[in-house]
Structures are given as structure tokens and as C-alpha cells.
Design an enzyme around this catalytic site. Sequence first.
Site, PDB file in Angstrom:
ATOM      1  N   HIS A  42       0.841  -1.210   0.000  1.00  0.00           N
ATOM      2  CA  HIS A  42       0.000   0.000   0.000  1.00  0.00           C
ATOM      3  C   HIS A  42       0.879   1.265   0.000  1.00  0.00           C
ATOM      4  O   HIS A  42       0.585   2.238  -0.700  1.00  0.00           O
ATOM      5  CB  HIS A  42      -0.876   0.053   1.255  1.00  0.00           C
ATOM      6  CG  HIS A  42      -1.834  -1.088   1.410  1.00  0.00           C
ATOM      7  ND1 HIS A  42      -1.735  -2.025   2.426  1.00  0.00           N
ATOM      8  CD2 HIS A  42      -2.930  -1.449   0.692  1.00  0.00           C
ATOM      9  CE1 HIS A  42      -2.735  -2.892   2.323  1.00  0.00           C
ATOM     10  NE2 HIS A  42      -3.465  -2.572   1.280  1.00  0.00           N
ATOM     11  N   GLN A  66     -17.974  -6.322  -1.534  1.00  0.00           N
ATOM     12  CA  GLN A  66     -17.085  -7.156  -2.349  1.00  0.00           C
ATOM     13  C   GLN A  66     -16.763  -8.478  -1.675  1.00  0.00           C
ATOM     14  O   GLN A  66     -15.995  -9.272  -2.202  1.00  0.00           O
ATOM     15  CB  GLN A  66     -15.823  -6.398  -2.742  1.00  0.00           C
ATOM     16  CG  GLN A  66     -14.853  -6.129  -1.599  1.00  0.00           C
ATOM     17  CD  GLN A  66     -13.743  -5.199  -2.035  1.00  0.00           C
ATOM     18  OE1 GLN A  66     -13.957  -4.022  -2.345  1.00  0.00           O
ATOM     19  NE2 GLN A  66     -12.521  -5.705  -2.099  1.00  0.00           N
ATOM     20  N   GLY A 152      -2.607  -1.472  -7.346  1.00  0.00           N
ATOM     21  CA  GLY A 152      -1.466  -2.383  -7.384  1.00  0.00           C
ATOM     22  C   GLY A 152      -1.671  -3.496  -8.406  1.00  0.00           C
ATOM     23  O   GLY A 152      -2.789  -4.004  -8.558  1.00  0.00           O
ATOM     24  N   SER A 190       0.408  -8.865   1.480  1.00  0.00           N
ATOM     25  CA  SER A 190      -1.049  -8.861   1.514  1.00  0.00           C
ATOM     26  C   SER A 190      -1.495  -8.718   2.965  1.00  0.00           C
ATOM     27  O   SER A 190      -0.855  -9.261   3.875  1.00  0.00           O
ATOM     28  CB  SER A 190      -1.583 -10.191   0.958  1.00  0.00           C
ATOM     29  OG  SER A 190      -2.946 -10.348   1.315  1.00  0.00           O
TER      30      SER A 190
END
Length: 290
Positions: A42, A66, A152, A190
Site C-alpha cells: 500500500h 465485495q 497495485g 497482503s
Amino acid sequence: MTSLAPQLIPTCAELATAVAQASQQGKTIGLVPTMGALHAGHLSLVKASTAECDCTVVSIFVNPTQFAPHEDLEKYPRTLKRDLELLADYNVDFVFSPSADEMYPAGCSTFVDPPEVARSLEGAFRPDHFRGVCTIVLKLLNAARPTIAFFGRKDFQQALVIRRMAEDLNVPTNISVQPIIREPDGLAMSSRNQYLSPEERAQALVLSRSLHAAETLVAGGESDAAAVLAAMKELFDQAGVTDIDYLSLACPDTLAPVQTIAGPVVALIACRVGATRLIDNQILTPPPQI
Ligand code: AMP
């Protein structure tokens, strides 16, 4: 490096006022959409934004639309205080951190129908995922009105989907896609890596290892996609990672599966290591034709 805490903004109306003021001063606006639990991946997007834009907005919102009902919405890491501390070192102007009710107030019932490129791969295994992603990204783009929005390549298909949506819906924002940031041993960073036990963390290296093996094979002249996929699968078997959603070699623009590798292709992986779903990808480039 200056250390000025960014201003925390909880509502779309306040965000609109803040960015309108910056725009009136002639400033370009960069937006970095995230779900928080920030890591170096990030922060690389944040650095790209502050390098290219006069004013940077980082959004932190764990977007419920989502996630499928069986997915990890409830346990997704939420670390706002730490995220704000991290961002204080990065010249960020505003952190937009709305509530779910702010983004989806009662009566909100309009969703974006995602483009064609959203159908396969993630779209096939997570049927409503990109509907939720497109909807929240469009809402964030409308609220922040950025000059450039930063994403990304870690989420390769997502970047294609967002580019397509922005083009199809005449969104006046440039979409910038930045490289994957990895741990020193190759694991793509992640927020979900923190779910992994030490044993699973070691097993998870099979994603980057198999991508590297595929890259070496293709660079060495292997042009049969099935042979490359078989070599990758062999490494997954050896690592004991059997819960694979997809291993795919695809056209980097359309994500159509490739049989013969005659130009750059993208290798994409989604699998579960333990209960944790991980994704990774890499562009594979064949040797030049002589
Ligand atoms: P997320 O918080 O997982 O929704 O991710 C927010 C943005 O950060 C998305 O555009 C991701 O593609 C990007 N991102 C996540 N992990 C990485 C990484 N390891 N390297 C580069 N970008 C990343």
C-alpha cells in the site's frame, strides 16, 4: 521526511469540500483506495501518489459489498490507529475512513455491472466480487475526484477491470497501476498474510516460487502453456498446497487463456493455504525471435 499527521475525514461531503479546496488552489489530487491494515505494498502506492500529485487522499474502507457471505469480512484486520501512524511519515493530506452506513446509506441500491474482463478467474470464483469493487471504486472516484487513482498489479484482474470501467463510464481520472511489492523471500505482501501460521507462511512461498519457475521456463523458450502450467502444478503438489482455484496463463489485456506463448503472457494464481485465500501473478516474457 516530514511527519505531519493526515487529516482524518469520515464523510463524503467533507471529502468533497477538502478536495475542492485543493483543486481550486490548482493542486492535482491523487487517490489511493485501500481496505487498511497497511503494508509496504500500500505504501508504495502512497509514495507514487505523493511523488506525482500535489495532494494525496488515502481511503481506508473494508467494503462489505465485495465480500461473499462465507468470506472474511468480519475478521478482516482493521488497524486504523496504526495505519494513521504509518501514513504520518508519507506526506498524505487526507485519510478518508467512512463508515459502511456513510458509503451505503439506507435506500442505496445502485450497483455497477462490471465489464467483460471481470467474468473469468476471480469473477468465476467470487461471483459478486467485482460488482462490489467497481461500485465502491466508482463511489470513491466520484467523492474524491482525483487526477490520478493508484492501484497495485498484485490484483492484476482488478486493475484491468477498473481501467475498463473508467474508460467505459467516462471517468475523468487516470488509472495508474504500480508493481507488486514482495517480502524478501518472494511472498507478495497482503493484509491476509497475517492469517497464516508459520507452517502456512512457509507453504505460501509456492506461489512466488512457481511464478519464478514459469518465468524461467518461458524465458528459456518453452512455448507450450500446458507444459508451463504442469511444472507450476508439480511445485504446488510438492508443497502440499492442493486447494487451487486457478493456475492460468492468459493474455495480459483480455485474460483469455493462452495455449502457445508467442509474446508476453500473465501467469495468475489463486489458491488457499490453510483457510487463507492468496493470489499472485507475474508477466512471463519469451525470448526474442531471431
Ligand atoms: P487492499 O487493501 O488489499 O484492497 O489493496 C489496496 C490496493 O493496494 C490495491 O490496489 C492493491 O492492488 C494494492 N496492493 C495490495 N498488495 C500489494 C502489493 N503487495 N504490492 C503492490 N500493491 C498492492
